[in-house]
Scaffold this motif. Structure first.
Motif, PDB file in Angstrom:
ATOM      1  N   THR A 163     -32.629 -36.531 -21.876  1.00 42.09           N
ATOM      2  CA  THR A 163     -33.694 -36.474 -20.873  1.00 42.09           C
ATOM      3  C   THR A 163     -33.089 -36.229 -19.493  1.00 42.09           C
ATOM      4  O   THR A 163     -32.129 -36.877 -19.102  1.00 42.09           O
ATOM      5  N   GLY A 164     -33.683 -35.302 -18.754  1.00 36.24           N
ATOM      6  CA  GLY A 164     -33.194 -34.964 -17.426  1.00 36.24           C
ATOM      7  C   GLY A 164     -32.344 -33.715 -17.387  1.00 36.24           C
ATOM      8  O   GLY A 164     -32.067 -33.191 -16.303  1.00 36.24           O
ATOM      9  N   THR A 165     -31.908 -33.199 -18.540  1.00 35.69           N
ATOM     10  CA  THR A 165     -31.104 -31.978 -18.577  1.00 35.69           C
ATOM     11  C   THR A 165     -31.925 -30.812 -18.042  1.00 35.69           C
ATOM     12  O   THR A 165     -33.089 -30.634 -18.402  1.00 35.69           O
ATOM     13  N   CYS A 166     -31.308 -30.024 -17.175  1.00 35.36           N
ATOM     14  CA  CYS A 166     -31.979 -28.853 -16.609  1.00 35.36           C
ATOM     15  C   CYS A 166     -31.592 -27.619 -17.422  1.00 35.36           C
ATOM     16  O   CYS A 166     -30.407 -27.425 -17.725  1.00 35.36           O
ATOM     17  N   VAL A 167     -32.586 -26.817 -17.767  1.00 34.48           N
ATOM     18  CA  VAL A 167     -32.310 -25.614 -18.562  1.00 34.48           C
ATOM     19  C   VAL A 167     -33.065 -24.425 -17.982  1.00 34.48           C
ATOM     20  O   VAL A 167     -34.148 -24.577 -17.405  1.00 34.48           O
ATOM     21  N   THR A 168     -32.472 -23.269 -18.144  1.00 39.43           N
ATOM     22  CA  THR A 168     -33.149 -21.995 -17.895  1.00 39.43           C
ATOM     23  C   THR A 168     -33.023 -21.186 -19.174  1.00 39.43           C
ATOM     24  O   THR A 168     -31.908 -20.923 -19.633  1.00 39.43           O
ATOM     25  N   VAL A 169     -34.163 -20.819 -19.773  1.00 39.25           N
ATOM     26  CA  VAL A 169     -34.152 -20.151 -21.074  1.00 39.25           C
ATOM     27  C   VAL A 169     -35.088 -18.960 -21.044  1.00 39.25           C
ATOM     28  O   VAL A 169     -36.020 -18.880 -20.238  1.00 39.25           O
ATOM     29  N   GLU A 170     -34.814 -18.042 -21.950  1.00 39.98           N
ATOM     30  CA  GLU A 170     -35.643 -16.848 -22.103  1.00 39.98           C
ATOM     31  C   GLU A 170     -36.039 -16.717 -23.557  1.00 39.98           C
ATOM     32  O   GLU A 170     -35.229 -16.978 -24.458  1.00 39.98           O
ATOM     33  N   GLY A 171     -37.285 -16.361 -23.788  1.00 44.63           N
ATOM     34  CA  GLY A 171     -37.748 -16.221 -25.160  1.00 44.63           C
ATOM     35  C   GLY A 171     -39.146 -15.650 -25.228  1.00 44.63           C
ATOM     36  O   GLY A 171     -39.655 -15.078 -24.263  1.00 44.63           O
ATOM     37  N   VAL A 172     -39.772 -15.822 -26.397  1.00 36.63           N
ATOM     38  CA  VAL A 172     -41.097 -15.257 -26.661  1.00 36.63           C
ATOM     39  C   VAL A 172     -42.071 -16.394 -26.946  1.00 36.63           C
ATOM     40  O   VAL A 172     -41.769 -17.324 -27.693  1.00 36.63           O
ATOM     41  N   VAL A 197     -26.573 -33.938 -17.656  1.00 36.75           N
ATOM     42  CA  VAL A 197     -26.956 -35.168 -16.987  1.00 36.75           C
ATOM     43  C   VAL A 197     -26.090 -36.308 -17.505  1.00 36.75           C
ATOM     44  O   VAL A 197     -25.748 -36.344 -18.690  1.00 36.75           O
ATOM     45  N   ASP A 198     -25.701 -37.194 -16.582  1.00 32.13           N
ATOM     46  CA  ASP A 198     -24.968 -38.402 -16.977  1.00 32.13           C
ATOM     47  C   ASP A 198     -25.989 -39.392 -17.520  1.00 32.13           C
ATOM     48  O   ASP A 198     -26.590 -40.165 -16.775  1.00 32.13           O
ATOM     49  N   TYR A 199     -26.175 -39.361 -18.817  1.00 35.46           N
ATOM     50  CA  TYR A 199     -27.288 -40.088 -19.434  1.00 35.46           C
ATOM     51  C   TYR A 199     -27.168 -41.597 -19.229  1.00 35.46           C
ATOM     52  O   TYR A 199     -28.179 -42.283 -19.079  1.00 35.46           O
TER      53      TYR A 199
END
Length: 629
Positions: A163-172, A197-199
């Motif tokens: 929880t808290g991880t930042c992501v940038t993704v591409e898809g359909v 993130v430092d969980y």
């Protein structure tokens, strides 16, 4: 035929462009609200390729079942070796050599002491079973989250699940396989960014963190759905307030935060001084610190003697070594004299500054404060531009903590020329109703969340305010009503001239009338000096708007335009007249009847959301001794 096909496909193309998502202008990503806030939940966007970015709200990993191994070939049919491939991957090579590597381990040492080594090698070489990561992503544009599906062949799930991880993704975008909360989901084809993130240290690692606990991490708490919704509602209310003023011809004016004028005459204020802490002063050079107590005149006299010695050595043509030593000694003495002289000048300037500050603090006409209200300054522009307003922070130096007040709060203030008490009450009434309607029309999803999580009656309460008329009673009538209540928890037997407390006012709106109440014509002793004196000589043309569950939300008045009466009020209250000469000038030069009000904006957010503590409605609340951000 080709042209006919092109014409036949044209409508389909036009239809697809209407549903096509437009990325945010200043980045390539698509805001989630443009997908999830649609009436169909984004179903018409299935098949669209999008790039989104956000933070993981929750996640889970689902393991895939590995297919059973193929049956062994028949004995009579010799197995045919497959054609060698030219694009064999490193992983495939390692997997094909696993038996060989295990043989090497056995040769190196097959005893039990090497079991751990063999287990580690097996763990490294053994391919991880395939799995799918299901992430709920939020980007702050709306309360809903988008389900994002990432296969382990693209990115190991262990990098994405916290929880808290930042992501940038591409898809359909695809229709969700499992019917339920999510109508559509994003099947990821590329992962462009992972912000780990430092969980163990992340404040929001646990689900449903109490809102009181979130006050300890103001910089992170906006990632929660609750605080995110409150801040979006707050933003909408800000824009709505400006829209109301713009639609009615008000001009925006910025009033000063630093002021020498006491706007209320009786509020606790923060005083601003020019004194510096000792820790802020620069340390003196070590050379000077070591010569404390050495007289500057004595150093200058020594330098004069050493200068004479140098001149004498030059005339007698003494040896060069003695002359060089004397010159060096003279140079050091001159440098020391210069340092001492600079220190004396610095001390003199500092002393003069402190004396000036102390002098200004001793003179009431030169004291400077953080402003409590901007209405007096707004008057000067209302008396020139007609209708003006201001929006900004106001400060009260109250040490005690309260669910409805903190030392720094935002105030929306309006001032109108050529208007009287009834005019300003009507304006405040319409302004409040406009904001209630605005938030319902412009924040439907956030208000839906507020109803589910904070206050199930909040939307109904806002709609009731919009459709109902407010109760308007005088101070004298309020006194009579309160004194007749037998089950009232607050003080009874109120006498004329007593200031109505927050409990008294709240009881009027919460228990007696059960709707917003406007109390007007207060005793002159309970209101600031600038409020217009009524003809009875006892009351002034002031009003308060009290809202259920909040208390006093708006205060306003018709201001005194008669110079002689205003001068008398200033004198009677013992206020320094020199501070208000500019204010009296507005009455001397083209006086006009005018009125205005102040709406405590943070309490408006509190009313719109159903929260009970104003610290949860302010991005970075300032409490006494708790301003670490």
């Amino acid at each position: 035929m080709d042209s006919e096909k092109a014409m036949a496909s044209a409508p389909a193309t036009a239809t697809s462009t209407t549903t096509q998502l437009i990325p945010f202008k200043y980045s390539n990503r698509v805001l989630l609200k443009t997908i999830l806030d649609r009436s169909d939940g984004g179903l018409e966007l299935v098949g669209e390729r999008v790039l989104i970015g956000g933070w993981v709200k929750s996640s889970k990993e689902v393991m895939k079942q590995t297919p059973p191994p193929p049956p062994p070939a028949a004995d009579h049919a010799p197995a045919r070796e497959p054609e060698p491939k030219s694009d064999v991957s490193c992983v495939e090579i390692l997997q094909s050599r696993i038996p060989f590597l295990r043989t090497i381990v056995k040769v190196l040492g097959g005893s039990s002491s090497n079991n751990t080594l063999r287990e580690r090698i097996d763990a490294v070489l053994k391919p991880a079973p395939p799995s799918t990561a299901f992430l709920k992503i939020s980007d702050g544009s709306c309360p809903a989250s988008l389900q994002v599906v990432v296969e382990s062949s693209i990115v190991p799930p262990c990098q994405l699940l916290h929880t808290g991880t930042c992501v940038t993704v591409e898809g359909v975008l695809q229709q969700s396989v499992v019917k339920g909360k999510h109508v559509v989901e994003l099947r990821v084809e590329k992962v462009l960014h992972i912000g780990t993130v430092d969980y163990s240290e992340y404040p929001l690692s646990k689900k449903r963190v109490p809102i009181e606990k979130l006050r300890e991490c103001f910089h992170i708490r906006a990632r929660t759905t609750t605080v995110g919704s409150v801040m979006r509602i707050r933003s909408a209310l800000t824009f709505g307030a400006h829209t109301f003023c713009h639609n009615h011809g008000f001009i925006s004016v910025q009033v000063p935060i630093l002021t020498s004028t006491d706007c209320n005459g009786f509020s606790k204020k923060y005083k601003v001084t020019g004194l510096f802490d000792k820790a802020d002063q620069k340390e003196e050079p070590k050379a000077i610190a070591e010569i404390e107590g050495v007289n500057l005149e004595a150093i200058k006299a020594a330098a004069k003697e050493k200068s004479s010695l140098v001149e004498e050595l030059k005339r007698t043509d003494s040896n060069k070594e003695a002359l060089a030593a004397a010159v060096l000694d003279l140079r050091k003495t001159n440098e020391l004299a210069s340092q001492l002289e600079a220190r004396e000048k610095s001390k003199l300037k500092t002393s003069q500054k402190v004396d000036n500050v102390k002098s200004s603090e001793g003179s009431s006409s030169s004291q400077t404060f953080l402003t409590v209200s901007g209405r007096l300054h707004l008057e000067s522009y209302a008396c020139s531009l007609g209708n003006v307003y201001s929006f900004g922070p106001r400060f009260r130096a109250d040490k005690g903590e309260s669910p409805k007040h903190v030392p720094e709060m935002l105030m929306f203030e309006i001032e109108m020329a050529f208007s009287q008490l009834e005019d300003v009450i009507n304006c405040a009434d319409e302004f409040f109703k406009f904001l209630c309607k605005w938030v319902l029309e412009n924040c439907p999803e956030d208000m839906k969340f507020v109803t589910e999580r904070i206050d199930k009656n909040r939307v109904d309460r806002l709609q009731s305010v919009i459709s109902s008329s407010f109760e308007r009673i005088s101070y004298a009538e309020a006194l009579n009503v309160l004194n007749k209540v037998t089950d009232k928890k607050v003080e009874t037997n109120l006498q004329w001239g007593a200031a109505l407390t927050e409990e008294d006012l709240s009881h009027l709106s919460d228990e007696i009338y059960k709707k917003p109440v406007i109390v007007y014509n207060y005793p002159k002793e309970t209101k600031p000096f600038y409020v217009r004196l009524n003809d009875d000589g006892k009351t002034v043309a002031a009003f308060d708007m009290i809202v259920p569950k909040i208390g006093k939300l708006t205060s306003g008045s018709q201001n005194e335009e008669r110079t002689h009466i205003l001068s008398t009020r200033i004198k009677d209250l013992g206020l320094p007249r020199e501070q208000y000469e500019w204010y009296l000038d507005l009455r001397r030069h083209g006086t006009v009847k005018h009125s205005g009000f102040s709406l405590e904006f943070d309490l408006m957010v509190l009313f719109a959301t159903g929260l009970t503590d104003v610290r949860d409605a302010i991005p970075f609340p300032r409490s006494y001794g708790k301003a670490k951000y």
